[in-house]
Write an enzyme that holds these catalytic residues in place. Structure first.
Site, mmCIF file in Angstrom:
data_model
loop_
_atom_site.group_PDB
_atom_site.id
_atom_site.type_symbol
_atom_site.label_atom_id
_atom_site.label_comp_id
_atom_site.label_asym_id
_atom_site.label_seq_id
_atom_site.Cartn_x
_atom_site.Cartn_y
_atom_site.Cartn_z
ATOM 1 N N PRO A 184 0.627 -1.238 0.005
ATOM 2 C CA PRO A 184 -0.028 0.051 0.015
ATOM 3 C C PRO A 184 0.721 1.217 0.088
ATOM 4 C CG PRO A 184 0.050 -0.999 2.066
ATOM 5 C CD PRO A 184 0.699 -2.070 1.157
ATOM 6 N N CYS A 185 1.309 1.609 -1.206
ATOM 7 C CA CYS A 185 2.240 2.746 -1.153
ATOM 8 C C CYS A 185 1.399 4.035 -1.178
ATOM 9 C CB CYS A 185 2.930 2.913 -2.345
ATOM 10 S SG CYS A 185 2.178 2.526 -3.878
ATOM 11 N N HIS A 186 -0.036 3.810 -1.625
ATOM 12 C CA HIS A 186 -0.953 5.030 -1.587
ATOM 13 C C HIS A 186 -1.179 5.505 -0.021
ATOM 14 C CE1 HIS A 186 -3.280 1.267 -0.936
ATOM 15 N NE2 HIS A 186 -3.978 2.402 -0.033
#
EC number: 2.1.1.63
Length: 164
Positions: free
Chosen positions: A133-135
């Site tokens: 989850p880089c967001h």
């Protein structure tokens, strides 16, 4: 990041646009939105929409978008990343759904608190959008900053997760 030409791929329709999923013998190697930055050249990868890892990734993504899944339980293949990138991607996986973290705090979590720019570059090269989850990474002041899939998608993902 280098991707082996023997990867197999499948297209997946998501509520935020078409995705390209890729798998190796070791696990899920990629999940990108069509047209996003850092999308590798994948025209040589064989289509395999019935590949077990790709089928499971599609099912888990559907559950995620429907609000029935907080995280992902898939074998991942991140062997193409550098050791530093892999440490940052592993730290990304510790951020719970609905929460955000700054690049600096992520760097500290990955064991390199002074390498904020390098951490940002590693986050940007994450080959497993949503799954890793880089967001959930934001600027030090809480502002939404770069996302290879576009800031509108980042905003939508954070909204879906109930992040402030």
């Amino acid at each position: 990041m280098k991707f082996h030409p023997s990867l197999v791929q499948a297209r997946h329709a998501s509520p935020l646009g078409p995705m390209i999923l890729a798998a190796s013998e070791a696990g899920l190697a990629g999940a990108w939105f069509e047209g996003q930055r850092h999308l590798p050249e994948c025209s040589g990868w064989r289509q395999a929409p019935d590949h077990p890892v790709l089928l499971e990734a599609m099912a888990q993504l559907d559950d995620y978008f429907a609000g029935r899944r907080d995280g992902f339980d898939l074998p991942l293949d991140v062997a193409g990343g550098t050791p530093f990138q892999r440490s940052v991607w592993q730290a990304l996986r510790t951020i719970p759904r609905g929460q955000t973290i700054s690049y600096g705090a992520l760097g500290a979590r990955a064991g390199c608190p002074a390498a904020v720019r390098a951490v940002g570059a590693a986050v940007g090269r994450n080959p497993l959008s949503i799954v890793v989850p880089c967001h959930r990474v934001v600027g030090a002041d809480g502002s939404l900053t770069g996302y290879a899939g576009g800031l509108e998608r980042k905003r939508a993902l954070l909204r879906l997760e109930g992040a402030a």
